[in-house]
Design a protein around this motif. Sequence first.
Motif, PDB file in Angstrom:
ATOM      1  N   ASP A  27       0.829  -1.202   0.000  1.00  0.00           N
ATOM      2  CA  ASP A  27       0.000   0.000   0.000  1.00  0.00           C
ATOM      3  C   ASP A  27       0.863   1.251   0.000  1.00  0.00           C
ATOM      4  OD1 ASP A  27      -2.824   1.240   0.546  1.00  0.00           O
ATOM      5  OD2 ASP A  27      -1.494   2.157   2.031  1.00  0.00           O
ATOM      6  N   PHE A  28       0.511   2.225  -0.835  1.00  0.00           N
ATOM      7  CA  PHE A  28       1.315   3.437  -0.984  1.00  0.00           C
ATOM      8  C   PHE A  28       1.367   4.233   0.316  1.00  0.00           C
ATOM      9  CE2 PHE A  28       1.692   7.973  -1.909  1.00  0.00           C
ATOM     10  CZ  PHE A  28       2.839   8.006  -2.704  1.00  0.00           C
ATOM     11  N   TRP A  29       0.211   4.442   0.960  1.00  0.00           N
ATOM     12  CA  TRP A  29       0.187   5.299   2.148  1.00  0.00           C
ATOM     13  C   TRP A  29       0.831   4.609   3.340  1.00  0.00           C
ATOM     14  CZ3 TRP A  29      -0.286   9.865   0.502  1.00  0.00           C
ATOM     15  CH2 TRP A  29      -1.093  10.149  -0.607  1.00  0.00           C
ATOM     16  N   ALA A  30       0.806   3.274   3.369  1.00  0.00           N
ATOM     17  CA  ALA A  30       1.533   2.538   4.397  1.00  0.00           C
ATOM     18  C   ALA A  30       3.038   2.742   4.227  1.00  0.00           C
ATOM     19  CB  ALA A  30       1.182   1.053   4.330  1.00  0.00           C
ATOM     20  N   THR A  31       3.501   2.682   2.980  1.00  0.00           N
ATOM     21  CA  THR A  31       4.922   2.923   2.704  1.00  0.00           C
ATOM     22  C   THR A  31       5.304   4.346   3.079  1.00  0.00           C
ATOM     23  OG1 THR A  31       4.885   1.311   0.896  1.00  0.00           O
ATOM     24  CG2 THR A  31       6.704   2.883   0.920  1.00  0.00           C
ATOM     25  N   GLU A  32       4.423   5.314   2.758  1.00  0.00           N
ATOM     26  CA  GLU A  32       4.748   6.695   3.115  1.00  0.00           C
ATOM     27  C   GLU A  32       4.800   6.886   4.628  1.00  0.00           C
ATOM     28  OE1 GLU A  32       3.439  11.093   1.638  1.00  0.00           O
ATOM     29  OE2 GLU A  32       2.095  10.096   3.035  1.00  0.00           O
ATOM     30  N   ALA A  33       3.933   6.190   5.360  1.00  0.00           N
ATOM     31  CA  ALA A  33       3.956   6.314   6.820  1.00  0.00           C
ATOM     32  C   ALA A  33       5.288   5.832   7.382  1.00  0.00           C
ATOM     33  CB  ALA A  33       2.794   5.522   7.427  1.00  0.00           C
ATOM     34  N   SER A  34       5.756   4.664   6.950  1.00  0.00           N
ATOM     35  CA  SER A  34       7.060   4.186   7.426  1.00  0.00           C
ATOM     36  C   SER A  34       8.171   5.108   6.958  1.00  0.00           C
ATOM     37  CB  SER A  34       7.297   2.747   6.946  1.00  0.00           C
ATOM     38  OG  SER A  34       7.326   2.668   5.531  1.00  0.00           O
ATOM     39  N   PHE A  35       8.059   5.615   5.731  1.00  0.00           N
ATOM     40  CA  PHE A  35       9.029   6.555   5.166  1.00  0.00           C
ATOM     41  C   PHE A  35       9.155   7.806   6.042  1.00  0.00           C
ATOM     42  CE2 PHE A  35       9.469  10.324   2.388  1.00  0.00           C
ATOM     43  CZ  PHE A  35      10.681  10.069   1.771  1.00  0.00           C
ATOM     44  N   ARG A  36       8.018   8.327   6.496  1.00  0.00           N
ATOM     45  CA  ARG A  36       8.046   9.556   7.280  1.00  0.00           C
ATOM     46  C   ARG A  36       8.446   9.300   8.731  1.00  0.00           C
ATOM     47  NH1 ARG A  36       3.051  13.242   4.972  1.00  0.00           N
ATOM     48  NH2 ARG A  36       4.186  14.908   6.043  1.00  0.00           N
ATOM     49  N   PHE A  37       8.147   8.120   9.258  1.00  0.00           N
ATOM     50  CA  PHE A  37       8.647   7.789  10.593  1.00  0.00           C
ATOM     51  C   PHE A  37      10.169   7.611  10.580  1.00  0.00           C
ATOM     52  CE2 PHE A  37       4.319   6.361  12.116  1.00  0.00           C
ATOM     53  CZ  PHE A  37       4.279   7.220  13.203  1.00  0.00           C
ATOM     54  N   ILE A  38      10.716   7.129   9.455  1.00  0.00           N
ATOM     55  CA  ILE A  38      12.172   7.034   9.330  1.00  0.00           C
ATOM     56  C   ILE A  38      12.798   8.415   9.450  1.00  0.00           C
ATOM     57  CG2 ILE A  38      14.043   6.530   7.702  1.00  0.00           C
ATOM     58  CD1 ILE A  38      12.351   4.162   6.709  1.00  0.00           C
ATOM     59  N   MET A  39      12.148   9.437   8.880  1.00  0.00           N
ATOM     60  CA  MET A  39      12.674  10.797   8.980  1.00  0.00           C
ATOM     61  C   MET A  39      12.747  11.266  10.429  1.00  0.00           C
ATOM     62  SD  MET A  39      13.256  11.350   5.873  1.00  0.00           S
ATOM     63  CE  MET A  39      12.789  10.492   4.382  1.00  0.00           C
ATOM     64  N   VAL A  40      11.736  10.899  11.223  1.00  0.00           N
ATOM     65  CA  VAL A  40      11.752  11.279  12.639  1.00  0.00           C
ATOM     66  C   VAL A  40      12.873  10.542  13.368  1.00  0.00           C
ATOM     67  CG1 VAL A  40      10.397  11.461  14.753  1.00  0.00           C
ATOM     68  CG2 VAL A  40       9.271  11.718  12.539  1.00  0.00           C
ATOM     69  N   ALA A  41      13.062   9.257  13.040  1.00  0.00           N
ATOM     70  CA  ALA A  41      14.169   8.500  13.633  1.00  0.00           C
ATOM     71  C   ALA A  41      15.500   9.164  13.300  1.00  0.00           C
ATOM     72  CB  ALA A  41      14.151   7.054  13.120  1.00  0.00           C
ATOM     73  N   TYR A  42      15.621   9.645  12.085  1.00  0.00           N
ATOM     74  CA  TYR A  42      16.840  10.339  11.668  1.00  0.00           C
ATOM     75  C   TYR A  42      17.025  11.629  12.466  1.00  0.00           C
ATOM     76  CZ  TYR A  42      20.250  12.728   8.731  1.00  0.00           C
ATOM     77  OH  TYR A  42      21.359  13.384   8.293  1.00  0.00           O
ATOM     78  N   ASN A  43      15.948  12.385  12.655  1.00  0.00           N
ATOM     79  CA  ASN A  43      16.042  13.645  13.393  1.00  0.00           C
ATOM     80  C   ASN A  43      16.424  13.416  14.848  1.00  0.00           C
ATOM     81  OD1 ASN A  43      15.378  15.106  11.124  1.00  0.00           O
ATOM     82  ND2 ASN A  43      13.264  15.491  11.715  1.00  0.00           N
ATOM     83  N   ILE A  44      15.864  12.382  15.469  1.00  0.00           N
ATOM     84  CA  ILE A  44      16.212  12.077  16.855  1.00  0.00           C
ATOM     85  C   ILE A  44      17.692  11.754  16.961  1.00  0.00           C
ATOM     86  CG2 ILE A  44      15.851  10.470  18.767  1.00  0.00           C
ATOM     87  CD1 ILE A  44      12.942  10.186  17.803  1.00  0.00           C
ATOM     88  N   MET A  45      18.197  10.955  16.023  1.00  0.00           N
ATOM     89  CA  MET A  45      19.618  10.612  16.045  1.00  0.00           C
ATOM     90  C   MET A  45      20.488  11.845  15.788  1.00  0.00           C
ATOM     91  SD  MET A  45      21.794   8.259  16.672  1.00  0.00           S
ATOM     92  CE  MET A  45      20.684   6.850  16.758  1.00  0.00           C
TER      93      MET A  45
END
Length: 434
Positions: A346-364
Motif C-alpha cells: 500500500d502506498f500510504w503505508a509505505t509513506e507512513a514508514s518513510f516519514r517515521f524514518i525521517m523522525v528517527a533520523y532527526n532524533i539521532m
Amino acid sequence: MVNLPIEYSDKKVTPFGGMSLMKRFVDSIGIRDFLSTLDLPEKGSNRGYDAQHVVESFWLSIWTGASRYIHADWLRYDKTLQDIFGWDKMPSQSTYSRFFGKFSQSRNTAVFPSLQKWFLSQLQVNDITLDIDSTVITRSGSQEGSAKGYNPLKRGRNSHHPLMAFISQTRMVANAWLRPGNTADSSSCKAFLQETIEEILSAKRIGLVRADSGFYTEEILSYIEEQNLNYIIATRMYPNVKHEVYGLDDWISICPGIMVSQMHFEHEAGKRRRYIVVRKEIDKRPKAGGKLLFEDLPGYRYSCYVTNLDLPLDVIWNMYNTRADCENRIKELKQDFGLENFCLKDFWATEASFRFIMVAYNIMSLFRHFALQSHNKATLSTLKVYCFALGAWSVNHANKKVLKIALNAQRRPWLDGIFAKVENLSPPFKYSNA
C-alpha cells in the motif's frame, strides 16, 4: 593454529548495550508522550501493542541496523535490549505491516506535520536555511505508486520519487512526501512547500530557501515571493535562458577556471528577476558540474541560478554550493536508515514508514549534536561502532535490575560523561552555531 573450543550459554547478552543512551535521550525529549496525542492506529486487542510501543520499536530497529521489516524480527529475541527500554516483548514483522497498513492519506496528513512541528519546536534555531530536494528510490516489485520514471542509476526500473525538505543548520529533515515514480520534479511542490512553511515551520524564521533546477517554475517562485522569503534556485537551461547566457560578455573571474556574470530577464511570463551565471573552464576544472551549452564554446560548462538576494555574485554562488550537504543527508538515510527498503504494497503505508524514518533520523541527529559534540557529524554506522555496539546484560541486584556493560576501564569515564550529558538534557535545545 589451534581453534578455541565452542560452548554455548543461556546468558541473555545484547550487542547493543549502548542503546541505553538512546533510551535516556528519548525520555528527555518527551516524544513518547506526544505520540499518544496523535491519531495513531489503535491496537486491535488487549494483547496488541500500543502505537507508541510500535513506533519506538521501529525506531530502535533502525538504529540497531535493520533495513527491512524482516530484520526487525531479531530484536524480539534480545531480552536485554527489551529490558533497557522497559518492554516485555517487541513487535514482529507482521505487526509492523498491519500497523502501517492502517495509515491513509488523511491520517498521514494529520499525523506527520503535527509530529514534525512539535519536534522542531523543541529546537532553538533562528534564520533557517531550507533546502528542497527530491530523490529516486528504486523498487523491485509492483508496489502502489512505483512506476517507471527518471531513474539515473537503474533506467527503466520502477521507482518512487519522494520530495524532501532539510534544515541546513540542524542537519535534519523538516518534511518529506512520498510520490509515484513517474512524477515530475516540480509536481506537488507548491503544496509540499505550503505544508512545510505554513504548518511545520510556521513558528520558525526562514532566512533562505534553496532548491535545484527541478523546482524552477513560475508557480514555485511566485509562492516563495508571496511568503516574503529569500531564495536561490538553480535554473533549467531552457532555450530562452541559453539565449540570454550566450549574450553575456561581462564575466568576472573569481578564481582560476571560474567566472561569474549576471542577467535580468522575464521567463515563463513571470516577473523580471535576477539570474547569476557561473562559467567553468573544463581544462582547469575537469570535475566541475554544469552543462555544456554551446557547440562553438566547447571548453566551458555553465550553471545558472535565479535569486531575489542583492548580494555579490560569488557570495550567492557560494551560498548555493553549501546546499550540496543535503545530498549527504539523503545518502545517509539510504545507507544507514533503510530508506529504500522499508516498503509495503500500500502506498500510504509505505509513506507512513518513510516519514517515521525521517523522525528517527532527526532524533539521532539531535542526539549526536548535543550528546556527542566531538562526533556531531558522524553517520549512524560510525555511531554504532563508536558508542552503541557495547556488549551488555542485565542482572538482579538489591531487588532491582542493573545493566552490566562490557567496557574496559580506560573508556568508562568517557561513557559516564555521555550518560551525564544525556540525563541533564531537556528542551529547548539551543543551536549556538545557527
